[in-house]
Design a protein around this motif. Structure first.
Motif, mmCIF file in Angstrom:
data_model
loop_
_atom_site.group_PDB
_atom_site.id
_atom_site.type_symbol
_atom_site.label_atom_id
_atom_site.label_comp_id
_atom_site.label_asym_id
_atom_site.label_seq_id
_atom_site.Cartn_x
_atom_site.Cartn_y
_atom_site.Cartn_z
ATOM 1 N N ASN A 233 -6.473 6.030 11.283
ATOM 2 C CA ASN A 233 -6.345 6.187 12.727
ATOM 3 C C ASN A 233 -5.664 4.974 13.354
ATOM 4 N N MET A 234 -5.913 3.789 12.826
ATOM 5 C CA MET A 234 -5.232 2.589 13.321
ATOM 6 C C MET A 234 -3.728 2.692 13.099
ATOM 7 N N ALA A 235 -3.330 3.318 11.983
ATOM 8 C CA ALA A 235 -1.911 3.413 11.643
ATOM 9 C C ALA A 235 -1.120 4.251 12.633
ATOM 10 N N LYS A 236 -1.800 5.093 13.408
ATOM 11 C CA LYS A 236 -1.099 5.902 14.406
ATOM 12 C C LYS A 236 -0.496 5.031 15.499
ATOM 13 N N SER A 237 -1.130 3.901 15.794
ATOM 14 C CA SER A 237 -0.599 3.006 16.815
ATOM 15 C C SER A 237 -0.087 1.690 16.236
ATOM 16 N N MET A 238 -0.501 1.352 15.014
ATOM 17 C CA MET A 238 -0.006 0.164 14.322
ATOM 18 C C MET A 238 0.718 0.656 13.067
ATOM 19 N N THR A 239 1.954 1.074 13.235
ATOM 20 C CA THR A 239 2.665 1.786 12.169
ATOM 21 C C THR A 239 2.947 0.919 10.945
ATOM 22 N N VAL A 240 2.876 -0.403 11.084
ATOM 23 C CA VAL A 240 3.081 -1.272 9.926
ATOM 24 C C VAL A 240 2.069 -0.974 8.823
ATOM 25 N N LEU A 241 0.907 -0.424 9.194
ATOM 26 C CA LEU A 241 -0.104 -0.103 8.201
ATOM 27 C C LEU A 241 0.359 0.991 7.237
ATOM 28 N N GLU A 242 1.372 1.748 7.619
ATOM 29 C CA GLU A 242 1.924 2.759 6.730
ATOM 30 C C GLU A 242 2.936 2.160 5.753
ATOM 31 N N GLU A 243 3.316 0.898 5.962
ATOM 32 C CA GLU A 243 4.407 0.304 5.203
ATOM 33 C C GLU A 243 3.958 -0.779 4.227
ATOM 34 N N ILE A 244 2.725 -1.257 4.354
ATOM 35 C CA ILE A 244 2.288 -2.400 3.565
ATOM 36 C C ILE A 244 1.359 -1.980 2.437
ATOM 37 N N ASP A 245 1.120 -2.910 1.529
ATOM 38 C CA ASP A 245 0.202 -2.663 0.423
ATOM 39 C C ASP A 245 -1.224 -2.536 0.939
ATOM 40 N N ALA A 246 -1.931 -1.511 0.470
ATOM 41 C CA ALA A 246 -3.349 -1.336 0.800
ATOM 42 C C ALA A 246 -4.115 -1.094 -0.491
ATOM 43 N N HIS A 247 -5.182 -1.850 -0.708
ATOM 44 C CA HIS A 247 -5.989 -1.754 -1.920
ATOM 45 C C HIS A 247 -7.405 -1.346 -1.537
ATOM 46 N N TYR A 248 -7.908 -0.289 -2.166
ATOM 47 C CA TYR A 248 -9.248 0.208 -1.881
ATOM 48 C C TYR A 248 -10.159 -0.065 -3.084
ATOM 49 N N TYR A 249 -11.307 -0.690 -2.829
ATOM 50 C CA TYR A 249 -12.239 -1.073 -3.884
ATOM 51 C C TYR A 249 -13.608 -0.435 -3.663
ATOM 52 N N GLY A 250 -14.114 0.238 -4.669
ATOM 53 C CA GLY A 250 -15.487 0.704 -4.618
ATOM 54 C C GLY A 250 -16.455 -0.464 -4.564
ATOM 55 N N SER A 251 -16.096 -1.564 -5.190
ATOM 56 C CA SER A 251 -16.983 -2.728 -5.227
ATOM 57 C C SER A 251 -17.167 -3.353 -3.847
ATOM 58 N N LEU A 252 -16.175 -3.201 -2.954
ATOM 59 C CA LEU A 252 -16.339 -3.742 -1.607
ATOM 60 C C LEU A 252 -17.332 -2.919 -0.796
ATOM 61 N N TYR A 253 -17.492 -1.652 -1.144
ATOM 62 C CA TYR A 253 -18.531 -0.832 -0.521
ATOM 63 C C TYR A 253 -19.897 -1.293 -1.022
ATOM 64 N N THR A 254 -20.006 -1.516 -2.333
ATOM 65 C CA THR A 254 -21.292 -1.867 -2.939
ATOM 66 C C THR A 254 -21.755 -3.266 -2.553
ATOM 67 N N VAL A 255 -20.840 -4.242 -2.614
ATOM 68 C CA VAL A 255 -21.242 -5.637 -2.429
ATOM 69 C C VAL A 255 -21.695 -5.913 -1.006
ATOM 70 N N ALA A 256 -21.223 -5.125 -0.041
ATOM 71 C CA ALA A 256 -21.586 -5.364 1.359
ATOM 72 C C ALA A 256 -23.078 -5.170 1.613
#
Length: 217
Positions: free
Chosen positions: A112-135
């Motif tokens: 949803n942020m990418a709809k107004s901040m279009t750079v988010l569609e152009e950059i590297d994005a890394h998703y980690y299951g461990s970041l969900y767990t460690v929090a």
């Protein structure tokens, strides 16, 4: 839009090889309305500012029949994510790299942020299951964020990294970086910066970061 993938529990998005870098700015927090203001640095330095945006996901639904990992954004959460994207862009804190929990609500926050901040569609994005767990664990989030970042961050290409996840870990990590207590409500972002020649110099436990401010949606 941002999506998941990769055997290492990460996903990479690269629509174009061009990345936007955060400008070398002095940024100060205004106590009113949680806004930040940017001003051009008076003297260009050979040591760039390294920036971290610790963003908590936007508000999500709380239906008991749905697993916590699969909770979706509420209507308010959709609006929050749009507003925080606009405020980050206005303040000049535009990320050139994203690391995030792989939960549905963090992905939807970024989508949803990418709809107004279009750079988010152009950059590297890394998703980690461990970041969900460690929090959810006590006092381990900052170290794990640093370890994940050092695997993928590039000293020359990345000057502003956005980390998207969950409390309690995100508040603990932001507080640890800042050296004092930081509160993060949904879709709020702690803005941290430090001048350093490399990320490895400041992604360690004894590194001192400046909390510029906390943006709220």
């Amino acid at each position: 839009m941002l999506s998941a993938g990769s055997a290492k529990g990460t996903s990479r998005l690269l629509a174009r090889t061009h990345r936007q870098h955060a400008p070398l700015l002095n940024v100060r927090a205004s106590s009113a309305h949680g806004r930040v203001q940017s001003s051009q640095a008076p003297d260009a330095s050979s040591v760039p500012l390294r920036r971290l945006v610790l963003l908590r996901h936007a508000e999500s639904e709380t239906r008991k029949e749905i697993r916590d990992h699969d909770r979706q954004l509420s209507l308010e959460g959709m609006e929050q994510s749009s507003r925080i994207a606009a405020k980050l862009a206005e303040a000049g804190w535009v990320p050139d790299l994203v690391l995030a929990s792989n939960s549905k609500r963090t992905k939807q926050t970024l989508d949803n942020m990418a709809k107004s901040m279009t750079v988010l569609e152009e950059i590297d994005a890394h998703y980690y299951g461990s970041l969900y767990t460690v929090a959810a664990l006590d006092g381990q989030t900052r170290q794990h964020l640093q370890e994940c970042l050092l695997e993928v961050v590039d000293d020359s290409k990345n000057l502003c990294v956005m980390l998207v996840g969950h409390n309690k870990g995100w508040e603990e990590a932001a507080s640890s970086f800042a050296g004092h207590a930081v509160k993060l409500k949904t879709a709020s972002a702690a803005l941290l910066q430090v001048a350093a020649k490399s990320w490895s110099d400041v992604l360690k436990e004894d590194a001192s970061w400046q909390l510029v401010g906390v943006l709220t949606p």
